[in-house]
Design an enzyme around this catalytic site. Structure first.
Site, mmCIF file in Angstrom:
data_model
loop_
_atom_site.group_PDB
_atom_site.id
_atom_site.type_symbol
_atom_site.label_atom_id
_atom_site.label_comp_id
_atom_site.label_asym_id
_atom_site.label_seq_id
_atom_site.Cartn_x
_atom_site.Cartn_y
_atom_site.Cartn_z
ATOM 1 N N ASP A 47 0.850 -1.188 0.000
ATOM 2 C CA ASP A 47 0.000 0.000 0.000
ATOM 3 C C ASP A 47 0.886 1.239 0.000
ATOM 4 O O ASP A 47 2.058 1.186 0.415
ATOM 5 C CB ASP A 47 -0.904 0.023 1.232
ATOM 6 C CG ASP A 47 -2.163 0.842 1.014
ATOM 7 O OD1 ASP A 47 -3.227 0.247 0.734
ATOM 8 O OD2 ASP A 47 -2.095 2.081 1.114
ATOM 9 N N ASP A 73 4.078 3.278 -4.477
ATOM 10 C CA ASP A 73 3.206 4.068 -5.344
ATOM 11 C C ASP A 73 3.228 3.331 -6.673
ATOM 12 O O ASP A 73 4.242 3.333 -7.372
ATOM 13 C CB ASP A 73 3.746 5.488 -5.483
ATOM 14 C CG ASP A 73 2.959 6.328 -6.489
ATOM 15 O OD1 ASP A 73 2.109 5.769 -7.216
ATOM 16 O OD2 ASP A 73 3.205 7.547 -6.555
ATOM 17 N N ASN A 100 -5.212 -4.382 -6.880
ATOM 18 C CA ASN A 100 -6.367 -3.742 -6.254
ATOM 19 C C ASN A 100 -6.170 -2.249 -6.022
ATOM 20 O O ASN A 100 -7.151 -1.507 -5.968
ATOM 21 C CB ASN A 100 -6.645 -4.433 -4.905
ATOM 22 C CG ASN A 100 -7.719 -3.724 -4.117
ATOM 23 O OD1 ASN A 100 -8.882 -3.737 -4.477
ATOM 24 N ND2 ASN A 100 -7.314 -3.063 -3.034
ATOM 25 N N TYR A 169 -12.323 7.782 -13.991
ATOM 26 C CA TYR A 169 -12.135 6.499 -13.292
ATOM 27 C C TYR A 169 -12.619 5.337 -14.156
ATOM 28 O O TYR A 169 -11.903 4.342 -14.343
ATOM 29 C CB TYR A 169 -12.888 6.526 -11.965
ATOM 30 C CG TYR A 169 -12.779 5.253 -11.164
ATOM 31 C CD1 TYR A 169 -11.611 4.937 -10.473
ATOM 32 C CD2 TYR A 169 -13.839 4.359 -11.085
ATOM 33 C CE1 TYR A 169 -11.500 3.772 -9.734
ATOM 34 C CE2 TYR A 169 -13.748 3.188 -10.340
ATOM 35 C CZ TYR A 169 -12.575 2.905 -9.667
ATOM 36 O OH TYR A 169 -12.476 1.748 -8.934
ATOM 37 N N LYS A 173 -10.492 2.140 -15.843
ATOM 38 C CA LYS A 173 -10.794 0.738 -15.562
ATOM 39 C C LYS A 173 -11.233 -0.006 -16.828
ATOM 40 O O LYS A 173 -11.031 -1.227 -16.936
ATOM 41 C CB LYS A 173 -11.867 0.639 -14.481
ATOM 42 C CG LYS A 173 -11.391 1.107 -13.113
ATOM 43 C CD LYS A 173 -10.256 0.241 -12.580
ATOM 44 C CE LYS A 173 -9.947 0.538 -11.133
ATOM 45 N NZ LYS A 173 -8.937 -0.385 -10.556
ATOM 46 N N THR A 204 -16.950 -0.007 1.851
ATOM 47 C CA THR A 204 -15.579 0.116 2.365
ATOM 48 C C THR A 204 -15.415 1.480 3.025
ATOM 49 O O THR A 204 -16.271 2.366 2.895
ATOM 50 C CB THR A 204 -14.546 -0.012 1.236
ATOM 51 O OG1 THR A 204 -14.704 1.104 0.338
ATOM 52 C CG2 THR A 204 -14.716 -1.321 0.472
#
Length: 268
Positions: A47, A73, A100, A169, A173, A204
Site C-alpha cells: 500500500d 506508489d 487492487n 475512473y 478501468k 468500504t
C-alpha cells in the site's frame, strides 16, 4: 460420488503460494490479503500507506500466517520494481498478483483538469501494467509448471455507467479490462492466467467517505436508484472470495475473463 472435503479444500486454497496484494491496507485489498493468508499463501501486503500495510501484515502473522508489509506508489516504475523484488526475495517468488490499488477521487467532466485525468490513469492504468509486468517477469523465471495467476480489479462502471463525475475512473478501468484480455492471450503459453473482476457497490471505508461528501462524490447516477443493487451493497469479503476463486485451482481453466461481481446491478 460426493466430492471429498480434501478435494474441495485443495480447489479453493493456495497453500505455499506467494501473493502480492496492492492497495491492501484497507477495504477489498485488506480482506483479500487476509483471505489469501487463510487459504495458505504467504502475502506481501502492499500500500502507499506503509503503516497500514504493516498493520495488516501484523494481523496476518498474529493469526498464524506469513506476511510482510511493503510500500509502493504503483504509478512509479522504480518503486514497483523495488516492491516486486523485495516481495519475491522475502517470500520465495511470486505466484499470485492482485491489482487492487486504485485512485478514486471524482471530478466534474467539464471542470476536470488534465492533471486530474492523468493522475487517475497513471495509477489505475499504468500502475496495473507496471505491477503485471514485474510480476510476470518473476513468474516467467519460475517456469511454466509453476505458472501464476493475476487478478485485476476493475469496476462495473467500465461496463455500464454508475455514478456521475466518474468518467476518468471508469475509462481507466475500461483500459484495465482491455489489458486483462490481451495479456491473458499473450501469457497463457507461460502458464499464467489473467482475469479481472468488476465490483459493484462495496461498503468500504473509502466508499463511506465518498458518500459522506468527500472526494468530489455526487450522489447521482443509475447505481444510486433505489433497489438497483439487487443484493444490496457488498462487504469486502464478498469481493475477496471472488478474487480467491480466480487465483485458486478452482478456476484453472479460466483466463481472459472479466467477471461482474455486482450484486445484480447489470440485470437490475
Amino acid at each position: 460420488m460426493p466430492i471429498s472435503d480434501s478435494t474441495l479444500r485443495s480447489l479453493f486454497a493456495v497453500p505455499g503460494k506467494v501473493a502480492i496484494v496492492t492497495g491492501a491496507a484497507s477495504g477489498i485489498g485488506k480482506a483479500t490479503a487476509k483471505l489469501m493468508a487463510d487459504a495458505g499463501a504467504r502475502v506481501a501486503v502492499v500500500d502507499l500507506d506503509l503503516a497500514g500495510a504493516e498493520a495488516v501484515a501484523a494481523e496476518i502473522v498474529a493469526a498464524g500466517g506469513q506476511a510482510i508489509g511493503l510500500e509502493a506508489d504503483i504509478s512509479d516504475e522504480a518503486r514497483v520494481k523495488a516492491m516486486t523484488t523485495r516481495a519475491a526475495e522475502a517470500l520465495g517468488g511470486v505466484d499470485i498478483l492482485v491489482n487492487n490499488a486504485a485512485y478514486r477521487p471524482k471530478a466534474d467532466f467539464m471542470e476536470m483538469s488534465v492533471e486530474t485525468w492523468d493522475r487517475m490513469h497513471a495509477v489505475n492504468t499504468r500502475g496495473t501494467f507496471l505491477c503485471m509486468r514485474e510480476a510476470i517477469r518473476v513468474m516467467r523465471r519460475q517456469g511454466k509448471e509453476r505458472g501464476g495467476a493475476i487478478v485485476n480489479i476493475s469496476t462495473i462502471g467500465a461496463a455500464h455507467p454508475t455514478i456521475f463525475n466518474n468518467t476518468h475512473y471508469d475509462s481507466s478501468k475500461s483500459a484495465v479490462n482491455g489489458i486483462t484480455r490481451t495479456s491473458a492471450a499473450e501469457f497463457a503459453a507461460d502458464g499464467i492466467r489473467i482475469n479481472a473482476i468488476m465490483p459493484g457497490g462495496v461498503d468500504t471505508e473509502g466508499s463511506r467517505r465518498m458518500r459522506e461528501g468527500g472526494m468530489g462524490f455526487d450522489p447521482k447516477g443509475p447505481i444510486m436508484m433505489p433497489g438497483r443493487l439487487l443484493l444490496g451493497s457488498a462487504q469486502p469479503i464478498q469481493l475477496a472470495s471472488a478474487i480467491l476463486f480466480l487465483a485458486s485451482p478452482a478456476s484453472s481453466y479460466m483466463t481472459g475473463h472479466v467477471m461482474a461481481v455486482d450484486g445484480g446491478y447489470m440485470v437490475g
